[in-house]
Design a protein around this motif. Sequence first.
Motif, PDB file in Angstrom:
ATOM      1  N   UNK B 225       0.837  -1.198   0.000  1.00  0.00           N
ATOM      2  CA  UNK B 225       0.000   0.000   0.000  1.00  0.00           C
ATOM      3  C   UNK B 225       0.869   1.243   0.000  1.00  0.00           C
ATOM      4  N   UNK B 226       1.877   1.230   0.878  1.00  0.00           N
ATOM      5  CA  UNK B 226       2.745   2.392   0.976  1.00  0.00           C
ATOM      6  C   UNK B 226       3.442   2.641  -0.360  1.00  0.00           C
ATOM      7  N   UNK B 229       1.129   4.043  -3.173  1.00  0.00           N
ATOM      8  CA  UNK B 229       0.727   5.437  -3.018  1.00  0.00           C
ATOM      9  C   UNK B 229       1.930   6.370  -3.135  1.00  0.00           C
ATOM     10  N   UNK B 233      -0.282   6.577  -7.867  1.00  0.00           N
ATOM     11  CA  UNK B 233      -1.268   5.598  -8.316  1.00  0.00           C
ATOM     12  C   UNK B 233      -1.224   5.475  -9.835  1.00  0.00           C
TER      13      UNK B 233
ATOM     14  N   UNK C 108      -6.652   8.342  -0.513  1.00  0.00           N
ATOM     15  CA  UNK C 108      -5.773   7.236  -0.174  1.00  0.00           C
ATOM     16  C   UNK C 108      -4.431   7.729   0.360  1.00  0.00           C
ATOM     17  N   UNK C 112      -2.520   6.525   3.804  1.00  0.00           N
ATOM     18  CA  UNK C 112      -1.164   5.984   3.924  1.00  0.00           C
ATOM     19  C   UNK C 112      -0.299   6.844   4.846  1.00  0.00           C
ATOM     20  N   UNK C 115      -1.236   6.046   8.300  1.00  0.00           N
ATOM     21  CA  UNK C 115      -0.720   4.709   8.599  1.00  0.00           C
ATOM     22  C   UNK C 115       0.755   4.769   8.963  1.00  0.00           C
ATOM     23  N   UNK C 116       1.511   5.547   8.188  1.00  0.00           N
ATOM     24  CA  UNK C 116       2.960   5.574   8.421  1.00  0.00           C
ATOM     25  C   UNK C 116       3.305   6.296   9.703  1.00  0.00           C
TER      26      UNK C 116
END
Lengths: 429, 289, 312
Positions: B225-226, B229, B233, C108, C112, C115-116
């Motif tokens: 995912x990282x 992104x 994309x 998105x 992310x 998340x990081x």
Amino acid sequence: MTDGLHLTSTRRTVLKGLAGTGALAAAGFFPGYSNAQSAAPIRLGFQLHRTGIGASYGRWYERTATAALKRLNDGGGISGRPVEIVFEDDGTDPARGAEIFGKLATQSNCDLVFGALFSHVVIGTAPRAAELKVPYLVCSEGHHVASGKLNRWTLQPGITDVKSQVQAMAPWVSSTLGKKVTMIFPDFAFGYDHRDYFSAAMKAQGGEVIAQIAVPPTESSFTRYFPQIPAETEVLYHVMVGPAVLTFVKELGEFYGSGGHPQLFGFIDSLEAVDFASPGLEFLAGSHFWEAMPRYRQADATPAETAYRAAVGVDDNGAATGDAKDVSTYSHMFSVWETLSVIKAGMEASGYAGPADRAKFVEALEAMTGFAEGEDHPQGAKTFNGKTHQAFGIQNISKVEGGRLNVVHKTSIEDGMYPDEADYTTQPL
Amino acid sequence: MLLALMEGLVSAAVLALTAVGLSLTFGVMRVVNVAHGEFFMLGAVLAWFVTQAFPGAPALGFALALVVCPLCVAAIAVLADLLVLKRLAYEPAPTIVATIGLLYVLQQAALSLFGPDARPVAPPFDFRVQLPWFGYSGYKLCVILAALALLGLVWALLSRTRIGLVMRATRIDREMARAFAINVDLVYAGVFGLGAGLAAVAAVLIVPIRQAHYLMGADPLLLSFIVVIIGGLGSLRGTLAAALLIGLMDGLLSTALFLPPTVARIAATLLVALVLVFRPQGLLGKAAA
Amino acid sequence: MRGGGLLPVAGLLGVLAAGQWLLPAYHHANLVRIMVLALYATGYNIAFGYTGLLSLGHALFFAAGLYGASFAATLAGLPPGAALAAGTAAGGLAAAAVGVLALRTAGVAFMIVTLMFAQAGWLAILALGPWTRGDEGIVLPDAARALAGFDLSDDAVRYPLALALFAAGLLACLWLVRSRAGRVMVAMRENEERARMLGYDPFRVKLAALAISGTYAGAAGAAYALMFGYAGASLASVQYSILPLLWVLVGGAGTVAGPFVGCLLMFYLIDYASSLTSATLLLVGLALLVLVLFAPRGILGTLREKGVRWLP
């Protein structure tokens, strides 16, 4: 002991983990069973790592508990009462661990709970044990019990703690393998225990830890850490846990290749449930491992050890009988068997009749000073410290020869003793 | 230093392959596929089963695994797409729940059928490249090459074939694609299968180095995912660049600055996050329209 | 609709209050945990369900509360009330700090970035081993868990306290989403450009929503530490970012009571599945798949769509 409704399911269904609502439902289906008797079974809760990172251990802990239970009941149970074990999955998660502790204690009406291995589950659950005043017997080898961090209801009578284990290794390592040690360990609490206690013990022996390499958890590749190993290293001390351990050992082999390398000394935790015949492990030949209990049957194995091995379904090579690839967690799972023996001894010594006697049971355990080698304690004799709630046993150092581990040294119990860090008996029950 | 670089390249190569798979589903279908890591895990676990069937011939077993495992995983993914995701009309929120459900199902299947242990798969060949300073596994070098070759194939598929054209058309405008008689359902099922298959190939490549384990999907999921992104994309080159960045960064930081590895990892994570903060479209992505 | 929803929310809280006396011991203890975690999910819903911010970093805010309260109680020696406040504030501050940076992104990329940041926080907890004991975690001493003479390790005390916290959070959420500010938040979710043209600053609105959401997470984390006496790194892992998202989606994003319903359902789904089979996850996964096919907007969201308009 408890209302009859909860005691109705057969032992087989209980063993399958059917508890609580399931047992209630079973009561509805089998009304004929619901008559509580004076010889009502004793119920023991088992906190099982069935899923999550501890599942390799959990599977063997369940098998060991089932085998030990069979032996216990064949031998007349506890105080003449049959015994049941209710297994609940904790997902190897501390939060869930505390939840299912409550489930076992308050819904399945277990007399006590035992069986947890992973330190974070034990530490996350222990407060719940004290709240509910239910004995919690862990099989974890962590130093958390003896360090005084937990509470009076949490005990570890079935396995030596890590501080004692590593301390007992130091004299032999420094006298036989070398004085200059480099340690590689996981960068979290379990690794710190090794780092701190081994470094101190090594110093006391006139040796020296010249480098400490902490590897972050979640690391799946280790090669880039190996250049940090100083060239003058005589002994490389390694302990890794988790699914990546095999990678670690393989990459170490790739790094050194067939050339010269320091003496390797490792904790079998790195290779529990891993087949020594796995590709990439050839280079371990000649290296040494700590083992609590020899995975490969030794020529001088005691009759008790042999009987235990057969009972839990492990062959001479430490794998499941009939499946050579299904390797056991032999250096840890004996603690389940021995803890059950201690439960029996403690309940019978305290005249345990029901949950009201839980405190008496804890006091009875605290009064114990040790356990003799035998079928109840196949790993060997142990001393038990009632103040710190911790057992101390002998340790083995084994050498990898011809694709198997042969014991080359057994420590004495005294090698692993250290001054008390806690006295739980001063806490109220 | 060189060793850290080599290790980083191996991780980056496999990561790029896994991430490209996710990038396809993410880019074309716009779904957050939480089960992507489990497709990776399935690839590795199936590879173990396939190689076990050929105990005497690791090379043959491995070659077979390289073909069979991605196909099986892709089939499972297509099934999941047709049975569940399609009925949800690929709406983002329900898809997250559905793929979490799928994750649980696949994980339990692996635990029950494969077991909780980490199991090794023998590499198809075993030779060490002896460098002046240290030895290095020849297989790891081949993994890098194989991953690059596969990425090249994917790139060719996307930019040089009609299939790629159809996929891009569907990504840009689903309704318009439908108007041009493109069977969007088929494209989606195909993309989902292809994405899962790529994750599985990556896993088969890496499994002789790491081991098959039923929980091995978590890290590739997060990292993919990282990478997708950060790279931007829909940009294949960006994904590759981001995979290199992620694969190399903490190893180099740790080696070059003498930071403790965990601290280096924290620094690398924050740095990469800041890249995105100041370049939200990703390294090579186009600014949002 | 104005002022609506208060009645069913009050009803839910009334039922929960009755639980103090009616529930058997095991479920009584479960509800304590569920209410604390539902408080967390309710906060998550403010950012995700109402404002449209899909964050995968809330574990950081939960952990800020967890460790904020733990360290306030152990290292600074603050009484539990102050520790609870400190943890709550830590969660809000962490969310505001992350928001200032992360809200430069959207969609998105926001997911992310958060998340990081949360992964960095989780790693930091591991790196601070001497204080946190990393993954193993720390046990809070009993003295740190006695609030104004009440023993937080006692279920009979914990339950009303958890209920009070949850009720405050739920009512505040209800008030917020019925207010003008709440409608601006929804406007951000539905059409940011339009809201901007109406004169609202999207950055400020979203930052406020995220900070409020983080405050909820902090309060839940702090309550978790003080009530259950344990703080460990696993409670800061990415799993604890995904769980509130899952609870919210299962219960119904953008519904006031949805997060609680989702949390309750998931807890008992896992609990019940594990009593039926050892392949627990299979059953849970299948249940989720079935659920999402029949209720793609979550339970309350789908019911409301089908015409049960009075649901909060």
